[in-house]
Design an enzyme around this catalytic site. Structure first.
Site, PDB file in Angstrom:
ATOM      1  NE  ARG A  50       7.447   0.309  -9.632  1.00  0.00           N
ATOM      2  CZ  ARG A  50       8.609  -0.208 -10.070  1.00  0.00           C
ATOM      3  NH1 ARG A  50       9.134  -1.266  -9.461  1.00  0.00           N
ATOM      4  NH2 ARG A  50       9.243   0.341 -11.080  1.00  0.00           N
ATOM      5  CE1 TYR A 102     -12.488 -10.923   5.098  1.00  0.00           C
ATOM      6  CE2 TYR A 102     -10.423 -10.935   3.878  1.00  0.00           C
ATOM      7  CZ  TYR A 102     -11.675 -10.413   4.094  1.00  0.00           C
ATOM      8  OH  TYR A 102     -12.127  -9.382   3.307  1.00  0.00           O
ATOM      9  CG  ASP A 173      -4.122 -13.055   9.337  1.00  0.00           C
ATOM     10  OD1 ASP A 173      -4.123 -12.197  10.237  1.00  0.00           O
ATOM     11  OD2 ASP A 173      -4.698 -12.892   8.247  1.00  0.00           O
ATOM     12  CE  LYS A 198     -10.210  -5.792   8.744  1.00  0.00           C
ATOM     13  NZ  LYS A 198      -9.429  -5.883   7.501  1.00  0.00           N
TER      14      LYS A 198
END
Length: 388
Positions: A50, A102, A173, A198
């Site tokens: 983690r 988005y 972004d 993406k």
């Protein structure tokens, strides 16, 4: 000597000549949750996955290199990255965000971040003086450029000057262009976001998200937050994203070339009322893109005459897939009204230009002749069905 982009996609300079990992060319998947210690107060450099994992660390170094940042942080999804990003802020803080984002980002800000005490001003950052919206408690400006799905282009360098003047963060972004075509940190941004699902991954086979920064104070905060919130990307997914990045440059070039041809073809279709692609000289952001990016990308949006045409086109594509995503090797057609922006209030969608007639295309790397042949067939069938 500065390394070329394609070389950086394949090699970390610091690891050249290193034959550790038994000389494996593909970086190993360290599928482990924890690590043994040689003794008390001693560590191999990894304690618990983690906190960090060798496979994730390797991927993060590659992405940081591609964006010219000092560090990158890999998350389970793009939305997980943005969710943790919001932990930089405290109740009462104000952010200026682009109004055309988005739909998942809008949903997060409206239903989660607002609940946690943050306030937002949604403005068309490409078309207004953003400085007019800065308040005493404003902590950041958050943009996409180009935006999703209306492809609005904002001048990053100009906005960075505003942010620095008021000592606030500029967050960009960069998913639509990828670091192959655009590097916001070089233009003055403080933080870059990617949905690694993406273009970075490029194969529609895994989910990922990234935050990249060139500021030491933000780096330290992100490293604390990612180990605390536990949203780090799993080793196997890191492997898949690394594999995708190896071909990022050649994929982006091919997809962009295809997108340009398709954009020009769409402009000639009688049922298409508007083609929105920054690579077209008619796009209002064309010159800004030429200034701040090395290309125009593979995303385009177009408007058709009416909803009937939109439905007919979506129902008749075959090789091109009617699907909700972008950035993969396959060409996808998306209907923002019911997919990416379904949770955005109708009045906001329409204000941003998203209607029943809006279609968004993520252009892939197929032979463009085949893509155009399918589009010609689909459009002819749609016209025959509707016009009789």
């Amino acid at each position: 000597m500065a390394r070329g982009f394609e070389t950086k996609c394949l090699h970390l300079e610091e690891e050249e000549g290193d034959c550790s990992h038994f000389g494996a060319l593909s970086y190993p998947i360290y599928q482990t949750a924890t690590y043994a210690h040689p003794g008390v107060g001693q560590s191999t450099g990894f304690d618990y996955s983690r906190l960090q994992n060798p496979t994730r660390e390797h991927l993060e170094k590659i992405v940081a290199s591609l964006e010219n940042g000092i560090d990158a942080f890999a998350f389970t999804t793009g939305m997980a990255a943005i969710t943790m990003l919001m932990e930089l802020f405290a109740p009462g803080d104000h952010l200026i965000v682009d109004e055309d984002l988005y739909g998942g980002s809008i949903r997060l800000f409206s239903h989660v971040s607002s609940k946690n005490g943050l306030t937002f001003s949604s403005v068309p950052c490409h078309a207004v003086n953003v400085e007019d919206y800065i308040q005493p408690n404003t902590k950041a400006i958050y943009i996409e450029t180009p935006t999703n799905p209306m492809m609005n282009v904002t001048d990053i360098a100009a906005l960075a000057q505003v942010a620095k003047k008021h000592d606030i963060l500029l967050i960009v972004d960069n998913t639509f262009l990828s670091p192959y075509f655009q590097n916001p940190l070089d233009l003055g941004a403080d933080i870059v976001i990617h949905s690694g699902t993406k273009f970075l991954g490029g194969h529609n086979d895994t989910l990922a998200g990234f935050l990249v920064t060139n500021r030491e104070d933000i780096r330290e905060r992100f490293r604390f937050l990612i180990k605390t919130t536990g949203a780090g990307l799993a080793p196997f997914d890191c492997f898949l994203i690394q594999r995708g990045i190896k071909t990022l440059g050649i994929r982006m070039e091919r997809a962009q070339a295809n997108a340009m041809e398709i954009a020009h073809w769409l402009q000639k279709q009688s049922c298409v009322t508007e083609v929105i692609y920054p690579g077209l000289k008619s796009h209002p952001g064309h010159e800004i893109m030429k200034k701040q990016a090395r290309g125009f990308g593979a995303m385009l949006t177009f408007q058709v005459k009416n909803q009937a045409y939109a439905y007919a086109i979506l129902g008749k594509v075959r090789m091109i897939k009617y699907a909700e995503s972008l950035g993969g090797v396959e060409t996808l057609l998306t209907y923002p009204m019911t997919q990416t922006h379904a949770d955005v209030p109708d009045e906001i969608r329409r204000k941003n230009g998203i209607t029943e007639c809006t279609l968004r295309m993520s252009v892939g790397i197929e032979d463009v002749k085949d893509l155009l042949a399918e589009l010609k067939k689909v459009f002819a069938e749609a016209e025959q069905k509707i016009e009789g």
